[in-house]
Design an enzyme around this catalytic site. Structure first.
Site, PDB file in Angstrom:
ATOM      1  N   HIS B 124       0.867  -1.179   0.000  1.00 33.32           N
ATOM      2  CA  HIS B 124       0.000   0.000   0.000  1.00 33.32           C
ATOM      3  C   HIS B 124       0.906   1.233   0.000  1.00 33.32           C
ATOM      4  O   HIS B 124       2.011   1.186   0.536  1.00 33.32           O
ATOM      5  CB  HIS B 124      -0.837  -0.042   1.282  1.00 33.32           C
ATOM      6  CG  HIS B 124      -1.878   1.021   1.405  1.00 33.32           C
ATOM      7  ND1 HIS B 124      -1.588   2.312   1.795  1.00 33.32           N
ATOM      8  CD2 HIS B 124      -3.225   0.994   1.208  1.00 33.32           C
ATOM      9  CE1 HIS B 124      -2.709   3.016   1.837  1.00 33.32           C
ATOM     10  NE2 HIS B 124      -3.723   2.238   1.477  1.00 33.32           N
ATOM     11  N   ASP B 201       3.201  -4.453   8.199  1.00 30.27           N
ATOM     12  CA  ASP B 201       1.997  -3.649   8.044  1.00 30.27           C
ATOM     13  C   ASP B 201       0.809  -4.613   8.137  1.00 30.27           C
ATOM     14  O   ASP B 201       0.523  -5.351   7.202  1.00 30.27           O
ATOM     15  CB  ASP B 201       2.030  -2.929   6.700  1.00 30.27           C
ATOM     16  CG  ASP B 201       0.714  -2.229   6.383  1.00 30.27           C
ATOM     17  OD1 ASP B 201      -0.214  -2.272   7.224  1.00 30.27           O
ATOM     18  OD2 ASP B 201       0.608  -1.644   5.289  1.00 30.27           O
ATOM     19  N   GLN B 204      -4.403  -4.904   6.939  1.00 34.10           N
ATOM     20  CA  GLN B 204      -5.420  -5.786   6.349  1.00 34.10           C
ATOM     21  C   GLN B 204      -5.428  -7.161   7.007  1.00 34.10           C
ATOM     22  O   GLN B 204      -6.204  -8.027   6.614  1.00 34.10           O
ATOM     23  CB  GLN B 204      -5.179  -5.954   4.838  1.00 34.10           C
ATOM     24  CG  GLN B 204      -5.347  -4.674   4.039  1.00 34.10           C
ATOM     25  CD  GLN B 204      -6.794  -4.203   3.969  1.00 34.10           C
ATOM     26  OE1 GLN B 204      -7.728  -4.935   4.275  1.00 34.10           O
ATOM     27  NE2 GLN B 204      -6.981  -2.957   3.575  1.00 34.10           N
ATOM     28  N   LYS B 227     -10.331  -0.419  10.163  1.00 32.89           N
ATOM     29  CA  LYS B 227     -10.537  -1.592   9.329  1.00 32.89           C
ATOM     30  C   LYS B 227     -10.940  -2.807  10.170  1.00 32.89           C
ATOM     31  O   LYS B 227     -11.192  -3.884   9.643  1.00 32.89           O
ATOM     32  CB  LYS B 227      -9.268  -1.905   8.529  1.00 32.89           C
ATOM     33  CG  LYS B 227      -8.928  -0.797   7.528  1.00 32.89           C
ATOM     34  CD  LYS B 227      -7.754  -1.181   6.666  1.00 32.89           C
ATOM     35  CE  LYS B 227      -7.141   0.011   5.971  1.00 32.89           C
ATOM     36  NZ  LYS B 227      -7.908   0.473   4.811  1.00 32.89           N
ATOM     37  N   CYS B 365      -4.768   2.559  -3.710  1.00 32.28           N
ATOM     38  CA  CYS B 365      -3.514   3.030  -3.107  1.00 32.28           C
ATOM     39  C   CYS B 365      -2.400   2.013  -3.292  1.00 32.28           C
ATOM     40  O   CYS B 365      -1.569   1.800  -2.402  1.00 32.28           O
ATOM     41  CB  CYS B 365      -3.663   3.348  -1.624  1.00 32.28           C
ATOM     42  SG  CYS B 365      -4.760   4.714  -1.295  1.00 32.28           S
TER      43      CYS B 365
END
Ligand code: PLP
Lengths: 148, 407
Positions: B124, B201, B204, B227, B365
């Protein structure tokens, strides 16, 4: 779904599938790049000016149906017009997309583009080629514009 | 199949019960942001109705209550990612701010020109741009792990890319554009064997799977609350305590100091050192409530329901002529990026919306991923555990309607 049919009218679908003046102009004396980063629409508009007259105008690029059809219709509408006439048409198209009163005679076939006024997220797709041709005519060097 | 009663679950999400353009809302844009259950909304509003005060500074009752709620949420986040200590949990605005914090406070002070930062092609923008800024500031170089046609990381040369100049490996656990689940655990092990620190990261990942930072053995882990059913504007950074201790503060201000004079300022201890200024107190409380909610549902149940939806949606889309799924990794979260032949994704988004189906269209993104496939954009349906099989059918129906309109 009725708004949808209003947006994706036959004329739009036809110009999307078979865009008119989808080519480069060899001796274009005005050219601009248009870019809509939100959806990735990218186009180049070529203009050949003979004094005040738009002798030829064309475009290349890729994008959604609305941006492609709008660019195609734009080239048809502006070819052979003077810069002042083009400006008047440009103003009418803008008004039609924002729901303002328009002059039907000037707008003509371009009225199909007014369907976007019900889809605020799509107005930028429809205006991209118009902003780009405007920038091309206004500038005497290669220029890039972005709708964001 | 999962053990969830979908109707009971959906009753927890008031926003789902509305019509869009005359159709029931089908919310399939969960990878952009998830919806919030009543329990989270009520925790936030309860705080404002009864407990609102600034934290860590008042002796009055409300300030103590607010401070207790805030710190209790930190303990939940610690447990949620299985960190060792509450000091290792720093609240941030989200994954983006957490990555920037690590880039500037951890990596920047040790960077020399020609040092290397290793990321992947699937990242991302939030895990690309902060490193590019750092490269501009220091003369370091950005290296990129390539990807394959199926949307997986190509790890053939991975070990060779981990050089003695690599100062950090920063990689996403789950790709937001394609849903690919990356083999981060083995990647972390390979990097750490060479003493290369690793940031994961997890933006998600946290909504879909159990995360254990000690088991992963990463140095930093970042995620966003919004999220995972919490409010926007709140997220967290996990960092190893020794690393966080050695790092300079990211921002200066109130709360992050022990004492201030014009001659010398002494910074506060962890985690306050990295939480300058009045934080997003209600957001933190909302995040704590979201974690409680996920525990109550059961993260395994969440994962099972989402996999079930991913399986049937993938099968049904694959059966449609003229539709291509972008990203076909063996291990995927419940994200389906797709292209309808002859229809630009942006048109797809508008036509779906007219039928109440909310999806994301665009580059997500992740422009390098789009460039890899040489496409400007995709349409992306992303599922949460509150989505139903009927909603998968609504998606399929919307695809067919789009094809009819463009026939
Ligand atoms: C994989 C990934 N990383 C980072 C982010 C950035 O999260 P935020 O915008 O909440 O900071 C996102 C959000 O889309 C994401 O999907």
């Amino acid at each position: 779904m009725s708004d949808l049919r209003e947006l994706y009218q036959q004329v739009i679908m036809d110009h999307n599938k078979r865009p008119r003046n989808f080519r480069e102009i060899d001796h274009a004396n005005h050219l601009a790049h248009g870019n809509n980063p939100l959806c990735g629409d990218k186009l180049v508009v070529y203009v050949k000016l003979d004094g005040e007259v738009i002798e030829d105008v064309s475009f290349k690029g890729s994008g959604c149906a609305i941006s492609m059809a709008s660019a195609s219709l734009m080239t048809e509408a502006l070819k052979g017009k003077t810069i002042d006439e083009a400006q008047a048409i440009y103003d009418q198209v803008h008004k039609s997309m924002t729901g303002e009163e328009t002059d039907r005679n000037l707008l003509g076939k371009l009225e199909v583009l007014s369907g976007v006024k019900e889809f605020p997220a799509r107005v930028k797709c429809a205006t991209l080629s118009w902003h780009t041709v405007h920038a091309a005519i206004d500038s005497d060097h290669d220029i890039s514009i972005s709708t964001e | 199949m999962s053990n969830l009663n979908i109707n009971t679950i959906r009753a927890d999400f008031p926003i789902l019960h509305q019509e869009i353009n005359g159709f029931p809302l089908v919310y399939l844009d969960n990878a952009a942001t998830s919806q919030k259950p009543r329990q989270v909304i009520e925790a936030v509003s309860h705080y404002y109705l009864h407990d609102n005060a600034n934290i860590h500074r008042g002796v009055h009752k409300l300030s103590q209550r607010a401070t207790d709620l805030y710190e209790a949420a930190r303990a939940k986040v610690r447990q949620f990612v299985n960190a060792n200590s509450d000091k290792e949990i720093i609240f941030t605005r989200g994954a983006t701010e957490a990555i920037n914090l690590v880039a500037q406070s951890f990596v920047r002070p040790m960077l020399q020109p020609d040092d290397e930062i290793l990321i992947s092609h699937l990242e991302h923008h939030a895990n690309i741009v902060p490193w590019q800024i750092l490269c501009e500031q220091t003369g370091a170089k950005l290296k990129v792990i390539p990807m394959t046609q199926s949307g997986e990381l190509d790890l053939t040369d991975f070990d060779a890319m981990l050089t003695e100049r690599t100062r950090i490996l920063a990689v996403g656990q789950v790709s937001n554009a394609l849903g690919t689940i990356n083999p981060v655990k083995s990647m972390i092990a390979r990097a750490r064997a060479k003493n290369i620190p690793v940031l994961i990261d997890g933006a998600q990942a946290v909504p879909h799977m159990t995360v254990d930072v000690q088991d992963l053995d990463c140095d930093f882990y970042v995620f966003s609350g919004h999220k995972m059913f919490a409010p926007t504007g709140i997220g967290a950074l996990y960092g190893r305590e020794d690393l966080l201790n050695a790092m300079p503060p990211y921002q200066g201000g109130g709360d992050m100091i022990l004492s201030v004079s014009f001659e010398k300022t002494i910074y506060n201890e962890l985690p306050a050192k990295f939480e300058a200024g009045t934080p997003n107190i209600s957001g933190v409380i909302g995040l704590g409530a979201a974690i409680d909610y996920m525990w109550q549902i059961g993260i395994d149940n969440i994962a099972a329901q989402e996999h079930h939806l991913l399986d049937i949606a993938t099968r049904k889309i694959e059966a449609l002529p003229g539709v291509r799924i972008i990203g076909t990794a063996a291990e995927k979260a419940a994200v389906i990026s797709f292209m309808i032949e002859g229809v630009h994704p942006h048109d797809v988004g508008t036509i779906f919306d007219q039928q109440g189906v909310a999806i994301r269209t665009g580059h997500h993104c992740a422009q390098p991923v789009m460039e890899f496939y040489d496409i400007p954009a995709t349409a992306r349906a992303s599922f949460a555990f509150y989505n139903s099989e009927e909603e998968v059918d609504a998606l399929i129906n919307a695809i067919q309607k789009t094809q009819e309109l463009f026939a």
